[in-house]
Design a protein around this motif. Sequence first.
Motif, PDB file in Angstrom:
ATOM      1  N   THR A   1      -1.762 -10.717  21.301  1.00  0.00           N
ATOM      2  CA  THR A   1      -1.169  -9.419  20.959  1.00  0.00           C
ATOM      3  C   THR A   1      -2.158  -8.460  20.318  1.00  0.00           C
ATOM      4  OG1 THR A   1      -0.469 -10.223  18.779  1.00  0.00           O
ATOM      5  CG2 THR A   1       1.045 -10.554  20.619  1.00  0.00           C
ATOM      6  N   GLY A   2      -3.253  -8.980  19.772  1.00  0.00           N
ATOM      7  CA  GLY A   2      -4.206  -8.123  19.070  1.00  0.00           C
ATOM      8  C   GLY A   2      -3.707  -7.644  17.723  1.00  0.00           C
ATOM      9  N   VAL A   3      -2.672  -8.282  17.178  1.00  0.00           N
ATOM     10  CA  VAL A   3      -2.082  -7.902  15.899  1.00  0.00           C
ATOM     11  C   VAL A   3      -2.553  -8.880  14.829  1.00  0.00           C
ATOM     12  CG1 VAL A   3       0.079  -7.561  14.630  1.00  0.00           C
ATOM     13  CG2 VAL A   3      -0.078  -6.908  17.038  1.00  0.00           C
ATOM     14  N   SER A   4      -2.943  -8.359  13.663  1.00  0.00           N
ATOM     15  CA  SER A   4      -3.422  -9.209  12.581  1.00  0.00           C
ATOM     16  C   SER A   4      -2.265  -9.917  11.890  1.00  0.00           C
ATOM     17  CB  SER A   4      -4.200  -8.373  11.565  1.00  0.00           C
ATOM     18  OG  SER A   4      -3.334  -7.449  10.913  1.00  0.00           O
ATOM     19  N   LYS A   5      -2.605 -10.961  11.120  1.00  0.00           N
ATOM     20  CA  LYS A   5      -1.587 -11.676  10.346  1.00  0.00           C
ATOM     21  C   LYS A   5      -0.895 -10.732   9.359  1.00  0.00           C
ATOM     22  CE  LYS A   5      -4.154 -16.059  10.283  1.00  0.00           C
ATOM     23  NZ  LYS A   5      -4.800 -17.046   9.389  1.00  0.00           N
ATOM     24  N   ARG A   6      -1.679  -9.872   8.736  1.00  0.00           N
ATOM     25  CA  ARG A   6      -1.115  -8.951   7.745  1.00  0.00           C
ATOM     26  C   ARG A   6      -0.079  -8.023   8.378  1.00  0.00           C
ATOM     27  NH1 ARG A   6      -2.048  -3.929   7.296  1.00  0.00           N
ATOM     28  NH2 ARG A   6      -3.799  -4.136   8.737  1.00  0.00           N
TER      29      ARG A   6
ATOM     30  N   GLY B   1      -2.786  -1.680   3.538  1.00  0.00           N
ATOM     31  CA  GLY B   1      -3.815  -1.710   4.570  1.00  0.00           C
ATOM     32  C   GLY B   1      -4.790  -2.853   4.383  1.00  0.00           C
ATOM     33  N   PRO B   2      -5.722  -3.007   5.330  1.00  0.00           N
ATOM     34  CA  PRO B   2      -6.684  -4.108   5.259  1.00  0.00           C
ATOM     35  C   PRO B   2      -7.737  -3.871   4.180  1.00  0.00           C
ATOM     36  CG  PRO B   2      -7.173  -2.688   7.127  1.00  0.00           C
ATOM     37  CD  PRO B   2      -5.885  -2.190   6.546  1.00  0.00           C
ATOM     38  N   THR B   3      -8.263  -4.946   3.614  1.00  0.00           N
ATOM     39  CA  THR B   3      -9.360  -4.894   2.650  1.00  0.00           C
ATOM     40  C   THR B   3     -10.313  -6.059   2.919  1.00  0.00           C
ATOM     41  OG1 THR B   3      -8.369  -6.334   0.969  1.00  0.00           O
ATOM     42  CG2 THR B   3      -7.766  -3.991   0.905  1.00  0.00           C
ATOM     43  N   ASP B   4     -11.477  -6.001   2.301  1.00  0.00           N
ATOM     44  CA  ASP B   4     -12.436  -7.096   2.370  1.00  0.00           C
ATOM     45  C   ASP B   4     -12.440  -7.897   1.077  1.00  0.00           C
ATOM     46  OD1 ASP B   4     -13.268  -6.532   4.925  1.00  0.00           O
ATOM     47  OD2 ASP B   4     -14.820  -5.132   4.285  1.00  0.00           O
ATOM     48  N   THR B   5     -11.361  -7.835   0.329  1.00  0.00           N
ATOM     49  CA  THR B   5     -11.286  -8.487  -0.967  1.00  0.00           C
ATOM     50  C   THR B   5     -10.713  -9.896  -0.841  1.00  0.00           C
ATOM     51  OG1 THR B   5      -9.093  -7.558  -1.361  1.00  0.00           O
ATOM     52  CG2 THR B   5     -10.986  -6.272  -2.114  1.00  0.00           C
ATOM     53  N   LYS B   6     -10.620 -10.558  -1.972  1.00  0.00           N
ATOM     54  CA  LYS B   6     -10.024 -11.893  -2.060  1.00  0.00           C
ATOM     55  C   LYS B   6      -8.709 -11.788  -2.826  1.00  0.00           C
ATOM     56  CE  LYS B   6     -10.948 -16.496  -3.960  1.00  0.00           C
ATOM     57  NZ  LYS B   6     -11.898 -17.311  -4.742  1.00  0.00           N
TER      58      LYS B   6
ATOM     59  N   VAL C   1       6.643 -13.695  -0.543  1.00  0.00           N
ATOM     60  CA  VAL C   1       5.192 -13.884  -0.595  1.00  0.00           C
ATOM     61  C   VAL C   1       4.679 -13.953   0.842  1.00  0.00           C
ATOM     62  CG1 VAL C   1       3.288 -15.305  -1.420  1.00  0.00           C
ATOM     63  CG2 VAL C   1       5.407 -15.158  -2.762  1.00  0.00           C
ATOM     64  N   LEU C   2       3.788 -13.035   1.189  1.00  0.00           N
ATOM     65  CA  LEU C   2       3.156 -13.021   2.518  1.00  0.00           C
ATOM     66  C   LEU C   2       1.704 -13.440   2.353  1.00  0.00           C
ATOM     67  CD1 LEU C   2       2.938 -12.377   5.514  1.00  0.00           C
ATOM     68  CD2 LEU C   2       2.631  -9.967   4.920  1.00  0.00           C
TER      69      LEU C   2
ATOM     70  N   LEU D   1       1.988  -9.171  -1.438  1.00  0.00           N
ATOM     71  CA  LEU D   1       1.232  -9.044  -0.191  1.00  0.00           C
ATOM     72  C   LEU D   1      -0.211  -9.497  -0.377  1.00  0.00           C
ATOM     73  CD1 LEU D   1       0.779  -8.074   2.723  1.00  0.00           C
ATOM     74  CD2 LEU D   1       0.449  -5.766   1.797  1.00  0.00           C
ATOM     75  N   ASP D   2      -0.618 -10.467   0.410  1.00  0.00           N
ATOM     76  CA  ASP D   2      -2.008 -10.932   0.458  1.00  0.00           C
ATOM     77  C   ASP D   2      -2.781 -10.007   1.398  1.00  0.00           C
ATOM     78  OD1 ASP D   2      -4.408 -12.207   0.841  1.00  0.00           O
ATOM     79  OD2 ASP D   2      -3.569 -14.146   1.388  1.00  0.00           O
ATOM     80  N   ARG D   3      -3.702  -9.222   0.836  1.00  0.00           N
ATOM     81  CA  ARG D   3      -4.509  -8.293   1.643  1.00  0.00           C
ATOM     82  C   ARG D   3      -5.955  -8.771   1.776  1.00  0.00           C
ATOM     83  NH1 ARG D   3      -4.216  -2.639  -1.120  1.00  0.00           N
ATOM     84  NH2 ARG D   3      -5.271  -1.971   0.785  1.00  0.00           N
ATOM     85  N   SER D   4      -6.194 -10.060   1.613  1.00  0.00           N
ATOM     86  CA  SER D   4      -7.553 -10.583   1.687  1.00  0.00           C
ATOM     87  C   SER D   4      -8.104 -10.456   3.104  1.00  0.00           C
ATOM     88  CB  SER D   4      -7.580 -12.048   1.238  1.00  0.00           C
ATOM     89  OG  SER D   4      -6.739 -12.830   2.053  1.00  0.00           O
ATOM     90  N   ALA D   5      -9.411 -10.611   3.223  1.00  0.00           N
ATOM     91  CA  ALA D   5     -10.072 -10.415   4.514  1.00  0.00           C
ATOM     92  C   ALA D   5      -9.565 -11.393   5.566  1.00  0.00           C
ATOM     93  CB  ALA D   5     -11.586 -10.561   4.339  1.00  0.00           C
ATOM     94  N   SER D   6      -9.192 -12.606   5.153  1.00  0.00           N
ATOM     95  CA  SER D   6      -8.736 -13.604   6.129  1.00  0.00           C
ATOM     96  C   SER D   6      -7.421 -13.210   6.786  1.00  0.00           C
ATOM     97  CB  SER D   6      -8.582 -14.969   5.445  1.00  0.00           C
ATOM     98  OG  SER D   6      -7.674 -14.895   4.361  1.00  0.00           O
ATOM     99  N   MET D   7      -6.655 -12.318   6.157  1.00  0.00           N
ATOM    100  CA  MET D   7      -5.389 -11.876   6.746  1.00  0.00           C
ATOM    101  C   MET D   7      -5.601 -10.934   7.934  1.00  0.00           C
ATOM    102  SD  MET D   7      -2.642 -13.159   5.349  1.00  0.00           S
ATOM    103  CE  MET D   7      -1.311 -11.974   5.565  1.00  0.00           C
ATOM    104  N   GLU D   8      -6.834 -10.535   8.187  1.00  0.00           N
ATOM    105  CA  GLU D   8      -7.111  -9.653   9.326  1.00  0.00           C
ATOM    106  C   GLU D   8      -7.427 -10.429  10.595  1.00  0.00           C
ATOM    107  OE1 GLU D   8      -6.412  -6.428   9.078  1.00  0.00           O
ATOM    108  OE2 GLU D   8      -5.785  -7.178   7.117  1.00  0.00           O
ATOM    109  N   GLN D   9      -7.295 -11.739  10.556  1.00  0.00           N
ATOM    110  CA  GLN D   9      -7.446 -12.521  11.787  1.00  0.00           C
ATOM    111  C   GLN D   9      -6.384 -12.085  12.781  1.00  0.00           C
ATOM    112  OE1 GLN D   9      -7.581 -16.863  11.467  1.00  0.00           O
ATOM    113  NE2 GLN D   9      -6.304 -16.965  13.288  1.00  0.00           N
ATOM    114  N   GLN D  10      -6.799 -11.811  14.005  1.00  0.00           N
ATOM    115  CA  GLN D  10      -5.897 -11.256  15.005  1.00  0.00           C
ATOM    116  C   GLN D  10      -5.409 -12.319  15.977  1.00  0.00           C
ATOM    117  OE1 GLN D  10      -7.912  -8.018  16.927  1.00  0.00           O
ATOM    118  NE2 GLN D  10      -7.767  -6.662  15.162  1.00  0.00           N
TER     119      GLN D  10
END
Length: 386
Positions: A109-114, A161-166, A192-193, A96-105
């Motif tokens: 729908t208002g749903v993030s990529k993650r 959950g979401p993170t601000d990491t890379k 791989v997500l 699971l990729d939890r990088s900050a860019s995965m929180e783009q909505q």
Amino acid sequence: MTFLEPALLFALPLAALPVIIHLIHLYRRRQVKWAAMMFLLMAQRMNKGLSRLRQVLILAFRVLAVAAIIFVVTRPLAGGWLGLTGGAPDTVMILLDRSASMEQQNTTTGVSKRLAGLRNIARAIHDAVGTRSRLVLVDSAVGDPQSLDKAERLLDMPQTGPTDTKADIPGMLQKALDYITTNKSGRTDVWVLSDLQQGDWDAAGGRWETLRSAYAALQGVRFHLLAYPQIAEDDLAVRVERVTRRETSAKAELLMDLRITRQAGQALVPIEVPLRVVINGAATTVKVTLKESQLVLQGQTFPIDKSLKRGWGRVELPGDACLPNNAWHFVFDEPPPMRSVIVSDDELETSGLVAALGAQADPSRKYAVTRLRSQRAAEIPWDETA
């Protein structure tokens, strides 16, 4: 069987289009009788069975072709007898990729990529393998493999959950490889997500050749990539590259180097961006003009109270589709003194070094010089000494 895009199954009635078009063409024909019609009718009756069979087969293949296209676009997943291996794998690993860019909505729908990816993977694994396979999660923030009792846990775990990491995708693949070889996990599916950010995948790094060779030597390992590469056209990002506190006899201020970027796919028209700077709770808004794909502001000054020696702050952009890269947090403090140590038993020959190292090359910094004899060299505080 499950589908990653089940909504597209509603398009299956479109497979009847070839039949509808055929019927329309039949009704558009116009009969014109003429003298030799009886001989043509006799010949037609002789070939009628073969001609009708040919027409039915052509229509059937056209319908199957349209249905197959729709079926493939829905991205089906199958397990058991429908799966490629004829059964559920022994282990399913989710990277699971939890990088900050995965929180783009998604603006609709208002749903993030993650979150969208986790829902699709959880549903696909539940429908394809149920509880017959061992589930293991490797996320980009923690990195350590963690066992799951069921796929639905992916939606409510702190580790998803979401993170601000890379993210470090090669590092996650190495973790998965170590788990597979150490635990002898048998037939393994690796999911791989990711949103395929270049920095996360490190395509130019030197680890990929080793990973490819190691995975090629394993038997029964399959990979599934669930990718969300779409980038919001209106996405802006801010970054604070340097913060320095400077004080003079008249005032104190913070000097910042800022970088504002936008996606290269956007039309490069000048836009005005309100930049909100918060320092120890006090907010200031300045407007800057972004003309190209990025804007670098060097030495941007923000006044502070002289009594404020240390503190915290953040720089914010207006909200857009990807919230994590709209704010950047920082701390500041008085510059620590530049400490130097001279080890010598002769004070006379080191006097020039003391004068040189104690000179204020930068007026905003303090300089401290310590002279020690050789038998006291072990006293040097290396963690704060140049």
